[in-house]
Design a protein around this motif. Structure first.
Motif, PDB file in Angstrom:
ATOM      1  N   PRO A 292      28.467 -12.794 -26.225  1.00  0.00           N
ATOM      2  CA  PRO A 292      29.107 -13.880 -26.969  1.00  0.00           C
ATOM      3  C   PRO A 292      28.286 -15.162 -26.896  1.00  0.00           C
ATOM      4  O   PRO A 292      27.487 -15.363 -25.967  1.00  0.00           O
ATOM      5  CB  PRO A 292      30.438 -14.051 -26.238  1.00  0.00           C
ATOM      6  N   THR A 293      28.481 -16.022 -27.865  1.00  0.00           N
ATOM      7  CA  THR A 293      27.928 -17.372 -27.852  1.00  0.00           C
ATOM      8  C   THR A 293      29.095 -18.347 -27.765  1.00  0.00           C
ATOM      9  O   THR A 293      30.063 -18.229 -28.529  1.00  0.00           O
ATOM     10  CB  THR A 293      27.109 -17.646 -29.124  1.00  0.00           C
ATOM     11  N   LEU A 294      29.039 -19.273 -26.823  1.00  0.00           N
ATOM     12  CA  LEU A 294      30.134 -20.215 -26.601  1.00  0.00           C
ATOM     13  C   LEU A 294      29.805 -21.591 -27.159  1.00  0.00           C
ATOM     14  O   LEU A 294      28.657 -22.033 -27.084  1.00  0.00           O
ATOM     15  CB  LEU A 294      30.435 -20.351 -25.100  1.00  0.00           C
ATOM     16  N   GLU A 295      30.807 -22.240 -27.712  1.00  0.00           N
ATOM     17  CA  GLU A 295      30.712 -23.652 -28.089  1.00  0.00           C
ATOM     18  C   GLU A 295      31.529 -24.426 -27.067  1.00  0.00           C
ATOM     19  O   GLU A 295      32.751 -24.349 -27.053  1.00  0.00           O
ATOM     20  CB  GLU A 295      31.254 -23.876 -29.505  1.00  0.00           C
ATOM     21  N   LEU A 296      30.844 -25.167 -26.191  1.00  0.00           N
ATOM     22  CA  LEU A 296      31.516 -25.834 -25.076  1.00  0.00           C
ATOM     23  C   LEU A 296      30.930 -27.225 -24.900  1.00  0.00           C
ATOM     24  O   LEU A 296      29.716 -27.375 -24.730  1.00  0.00           O
ATOM     25  CB  LEU A 296      31.339 -25.014 -23.797  1.00  0.00           C
ATOM     26  N   GLY A 297      31.813 -28.229 -24.962  1.00  0.00           N
ATOM     27  CA  GLY A 297      31.361 -29.599 -24.758  1.00  0.00           C
ATOM     28  C   GLY A 297      30.308 -30.048 -25.753  1.00  0.00           C
ATOM     29  O   GLY A 297      29.411 -30.813 -25.396  1.00  0.00           O
ATOM     30  N   GLY A 298      30.401 -29.558 -26.991  1.00  0.00           N
ATOM     31  CA  GLY A 298      29.430 -29.934 -28.006  1.00  0.00           C
ATOM     32  C   GLY A 298      28.105 -29.211 -27.885  1.00  0.00           C
ATOM     33  O   GLY A 298      27.146 -29.548 -28.589  1.00  0.00           O
ATOM     34  N   ARG A 299      28.032 -28.208 -27.019  1.00  0.00           N
ATOM     35  CA  ARG A 299      26.793 -27.465 -26.826  1.00  0.00           C
ATOM     36  C   ARG A 299      27.018 -25.983 -27.114  1.00  0.00           C
ATOM     37  O   ARG A 299      28.123 -25.457 -26.915  1.00  0.00           O
ATOM     38  CB  ARG A 299      26.265 -27.624 -25.395  1.00  0.00           C
ATOM     39  N   THR A 300      25.972 -25.340 -27.570  1.00  0.00           N
ATOM     40  CA  THR A 300      25.998 -23.901 -27.807  1.00  0.00           C
ATOM     41  C   THR A 300      25.381 -23.207 -26.605  1.00  0.00           C
ATOM     42  O   THR A 300      24.216 -23.443 -26.272  1.00  0.00           O
ATOM     43  CB  THR A 300      25.222 -23.536 -29.077  1.00  0.00           C
ATOM     44  N   LEU A 301      26.166 -22.393 -25.919  1.00  0.00           N
ATOM     45  CA  LEU A 301      25.716 -21.720 -24.702  1.00  0.00           C
ATOM     46  C   LEU A 301      25.537 -20.227 -24.956  1.00  0.00           C
ATOM     47  O   LEU A 301      26.410 -19.580 -25.544  1.00  0.00           O
ATOM     48  CB  LEU A 301      26.724 -21.920 -23.569  1.00  0.00           C
ATOM     49  N   ARG A 302      24.410 -19.704 -24.507  1.00  0.00           N
ATOM     50  CA  ARG A 302      24.168 -18.274 -24.511  1.00  0.00           C
ATOM     51  C   ARG A 302      24.116 -17.787 -23.066  1.00  0.00           C
ATOM     52  O   ARG A 302      23.668 -18.522 -22.184  1.00  0.00           O
ATOM     53  CB  ARG A 302      22.853 -17.944 -25.225  1.00  0.00           C
ATOM     54  N   PRO A 303      24.553 -16.578 -22.809  1.00  0.00           N
ATOM     55  CA  PRO A 303      24.553 -16.098 -21.409  1.00  0.00           C
ATOM     56  C   PRO A 303      23.141 -15.975 -20.862  1.00  0.00           C
ATOM     57  O   PRO A 303      22.219 -15.565 -21.562  1.00  0.00           O
ATOM     58  CB  PRO A 303      25.250 -14.737 -21.498  1.00  0.00           C
ATOM     59  N   CYS A 304      22.974 -16.357 -19.592  1.00  0.00           N
ATOM     60  CA  CYS A 304      21.694 -16.203 -18.918  1.00  0.00           C
ATOM     61  C   CYS A 304      21.694 -14.984 -17.991  1.00  0.00           C
ATOM     62  O   CYS A 304      20.682 -14.697 -17.344  1.00  0.00           O
ATOM     63  CB  CYS A 304      21.347 -17.466 -18.135  1.00  0.00           C
ATOM     64  N   PHE A 305      22.840 -14.305 -17.918  1.00  0.00           N
ATOM     65  CA  PHE A 305      22.958 -13.107 -17.091  1.00  0.00           C
ATOM     66  C   PHE A 305      24.111 -12.300 -17.655  1.00  0.00           C
ATOM     67  O   PHE A 305      25.135 -12.865 -18.046  1.00  0.00           O
ATOM     68  CB  PHE A 305      23.241 -13.507 -15.636  1.00  0.00           C
ATOM     69  N   TRP A 306      23.955 -10.983 -17.741  1.00  0.00           N
ATOM     70  CA  TRP A 306      25.069 -10.175 -18.229  1.00  0.00           C
ATOM     71  C   TRP A 306      24.969  -8.745 -17.736  1.00  0.00           C
ATOM     72  O   TRP A 306      23.893  -8.243 -17.410  1.00  0.00           O
ATOM     73  CB  TRP A 306      25.158 -10.201 -19.754  1.00  0.00           C
ATOM     74  N   ILE A 307      26.143  -8.099 -17.662  1.00  0.00           N
ATOM     75  CA  ILE A 307      26.275  -6.678 -17.347  1.00  0.00           C
ATOM     76  C   ILE A 307      27.262  -6.130 -18.366  1.00  0.00           C
ATOM     77  O   ILE A 307      28.442  -6.503 -18.352  1.00  0.00           O
ATOM     78  CB  ILE A 307      26.803  -6.433 -15.920  1.00  0.00           C
ATOM     79  N   THR A 308      26.806  -5.292 -19.267  1.00  0.00           N
ATOM     80  CA  THR A 308      27.674  -4.831 -20.344  1.00  0.00           C
ATOM     81  C   THR A 308      27.325  -3.399 -20.720  1.00  0.00           C
ATOM     82  O   THR A 308      26.345  -2.825 -20.229  1.00  0.00           O
ATOM     83  CB  THR A 308      27.555  -5.759 -21.571  1.00  0.00           C
ATOM     84  N   ARG A 309      28.120  -2.845 -21.605  1.00  0.00           N
ATOM     85  CA  ARG A 309      27.895  -1.491 -22.104  1.00  0.00           C
ATOM     86  C   ARG A 309      28.479  -1.417 -23.517  1.00  0.00           C
ATOM     87  O   ARG A 309      29.575  -1.938 -23.765  1.00  0.00           O
ATOM     88  CB  ARG A 309      28.573  -0.466 -21.197  1.00  0.00           C
ATOM     89  N   PRO A 310      27.777  -0.777 -24.461  1.00  0.00           N
ATOM     90  CA  PRO A 310      28.299  -0.728 -25.830  1.00  0.00           C
ATOM     91  C   PRO A 310      29.395   0.315 -25.990  1.00  0.00           C
ATOM     92  O   PRO A 310      29.470   1.296 -25.254  1.00  0.00           O
ATOM     93  CB  PRO A 310      27.059  -0.347 -26.651  1.00  0.00           C
ATOM     94  N   THR A 311      30.245   0.092 -26.976  1.00  0.00           N
ATOM     95  CA  THR A 311      31.275   1.050 -27.353  1.00  0.00           C
ATOM     96  C   THR A 311      31.567   0.857 -28.833  1.00  0.00           C
ATOM     97  O   THR A 311      31.071  -0.088 -29.451  1.00  0.00           O
ATOM     98  CB  THR A 311      32.544   0.849 -26.508  1.00  0.00           C
ATOM     99  N   LEU A 312      32.349   1.740 -29.403  1.00  0.00           N
ATOM    100  CA  LEU A 312      32.774   1.619 -30.796  1.00  0.00           C
ATOM    101  C   LEU A 312      34.273   1.389 -30.823  1.00  0.00           C
ATOM    102  O   LEU A 312      35.026   2.020 -30.070  1.00  0.00           O
ATOM    103  CB  LEU A 312      32.423   2.880 -31.594  1.00  0.00           C
ATOM    104  N   VAL A 313      34.714   0.497 -31.692  1.00  0.00           N
ATOM    105  CA  VAL A 313      36.145   0.206 -31.819  1.00  0.00           C
ATOM    106  C   VAL A 313      36.549   0.356 -33.281  1.00  0.00           C
ATOM    107  O   VAL A 313      35.774   0.046 -34.190  1.00  0.00           O
ATOM    108  CB  VAL A 313      36.487  -1.215 -31.316  1.00  0.00           C
ATOM    109  N   GLY A 314      37.732   0.853 -33.483  1.00  0.00           N
ATOM    110  CA  GLY A 314      38.261   1.017 -34.836  1.00  0.00           C
ATOM    111  C   GLY A 314      39.769   0.951 -34.786  1.00  0.00           C
ATOM    112  O   GLY A 314      40.342   0.085 -34.139  1.00  0.00           O
ATOM    113  N   GLY A 315      40.420   1.913 -35.413  1.00  0.00           N
ATOM    114  CA  GLY A 315      41.876   1.937 -35.389  1.00  0.00           C
ATOM    115  C   GLY A 315      42.442   2.442 -36.695  1.00  0.00           C
ATOM    116  O   GLY A 315      41.717   2.749 -37.650  1.00  0.00           O
ATOM    117  N   TRP A 316      43.759   2.529 -36.719  1.00  0.00           N
ATOM    118  CA  TRP A 316      44.470   3.004 -37.905  1.00  0.00           C
ATOM    119  C   TRP A 316      45.660   2.093 -38.136  1.00  0.00           C
ATOM    120  O   TRP A 316      46.419   1.795 -37.212  1.00  0.00           O
ATOM    121  CB  TRP A 316      44.942   4.443 -37.704  1.00  0.00           C
TER     122      TRP A 316
END
Length: 384
Positions: A292-316
């Motif tokens: 994610p990209t955050l808008e905080l205090g008038g600044r755009t923040l990108r993560p400098c560290f992350w631990i994640t895993r991809p998945t697929l989302v859908g639904g009916w």
């Protein structure tokens, strides 16, 4: 208006997920907000108010409902930084303990940018010295501070497929259903935000329509009752404790890296932890992203560290009888670390609280992007 609801299963629950083989229907371990909203929409449609669903839905925000056992003050999914002993997994005293690796790994990454550390990053069990491995699922905290993994009871049933044209059984066509089994001490807790009359509609629809799939075959029946919000630490306390431990571990590991500079005073570190899958893009019209990209205090923040895993989302969509779009997403439990430098001014805790209230990313009205700032388990840097 915010209201916390408890859903107690009275029959098996089949909360659908994307599956590669349609002969197997497997449930999710929690109830997504989009499923609850679908039950409410179906209730409106049955009441002859289908034309008003879209306008009313814009006034409702339904978060995800997470499993909790009786006697627990709150439950949360493990962050993807949680590790446990591979040989004897689980909380102490029954296992060799569970710890969180977020802060040590993040600190090690920061110090690697300044100096060459003499040893690789590695965490081993302090009892048997076997390696540790990531763990997932849910855990809960009781009133005494005791921790326990939440096991989701499952039941299995084989069913015969029916022909929609002949309305009869199809020869040789079987499928297996794996559903959440009802237990007296199991409930699912989540919150609904909106006008009081719409929240009452949600409560009534859940009991009349049910949740999930196969509701016309006896699945999905729940009892709804109101409850108190989970007893989490306040956001400010979580962030402050996170930074105290972060600085302590930084000082400890920095002894292995001569010449490493101390952390500047006034620097804040915090995490965004997904409690549900998150759908992100690099920009509004860009390709999918896993951060994610955050808008905080008038600044755009990108993560400098992350631990994640991809998945697929859908639904009916039950109300419309149509499939929902399938998106690439970051899976629940993903951890994103952000840094706030002192020259940007004081950290805006109120903005972080608003972020928790509104979620992050796309399709937040369906429950995606639900988050917590500085997950409490990040403080467990020693096995518990």
């Amino acid at each position: 208006m915010n209201r916390w609801l408890h859903l107690k299963p009275r029959s098996p629950l089949l909360i659908g997920r994307l599956k590669a083989d349609s002969a197997y229907l497997v449930t999710l371990p929690y109830i997504p907000g989009r499923v609850v909203r679908g039950a409410w929409a179906e209730g409106r449609r049955m009441a002859g108010k289908a034309a008003t669903i879209a306008a009313a839905a814009r006034q409702l925000q339904i978060w995800n409902f997470h499993p909790v056992r009786e006697g627990m003050v709150y439950s949360l999914p493990f962050p993807k930084s949680a590790w446990t002993c591979k040989r004897h997994p689980g909380f102490r005293p029954h296992g060799h303990g569970v710890l969180d690796s977020c802060i040590p790994r993040w600190v090690y990454r920061l110090l690697e940018e300044q100096a060459r550390l003499p040893v690789p990053f590695q965490i081993v069990c302090d009892i048997c010295e076997d390696r540790m491995t990531p763990t997932d699922g849910y855990y809960g905290i009781d009133a005494t501070g005791g921790r326990a993994r939440i096991s989701i009871p499952l039941q299995f049933q084989t069913k015969v497929a029916l022909s929609r044209r002949r309305r009869a059984a199809m020869e040789g066509m079987l499928y297996q259903v794996t559903a959440i089994a009802p237990q007296e001490d199991l409930a699912f807790v989540g919150r609904v935000q909106g006008p009081p009359d719409l929240i009452r509609e949600v409560e009534e629809a859940l009991e009349q329509v049910g949740v999930g799939a196969l509701t016309r075959r006896g699945y999905g029946q729940v009892q709804v009752y109101r409850g108190d919000p989970p007893a989490y630490l306040s956001l400010r306390e979580r962030v402050e404790r996170f930074n105290r431990i972060f600085r302590q571990i930084y000082a400890d590991i920095a002894r292995l890296a001569p010449g490493a500079s101390p952390l500047p005073e006034g620097t804040w570190f915090f995490t965004i932890d997904l409690l549900a899958p998150g759908v992100f893009r690099e920009d509004p019209l860009g390709p999918p992203a896993l951060w994610p990209t955050l808008e905080l205090g008038g600044r755009t923040l990108r993560p400098c560290f992350w631990i994640t895993r991809p998945t697929l989302v859908g639904g009916w969509s039950t109300a419309w009888g149509l499939p929902k779009p399938v998106d690439l997403a970051a899976s629940a439990g993903s951890v994103y670390g952000f840094r706030w430098d002192p020259e940007w001014g004081p950290l805006d805790f109120e903005a972080l609280e608003r972020l928790e209230e509104t979620s992050v990313g796309e399709r937040t009205d369906e429950g995606f992007g639900e988050l917590m700032v500085c997950h409490p388990f990040h403080l467990e840097v020693e096995p518990v």
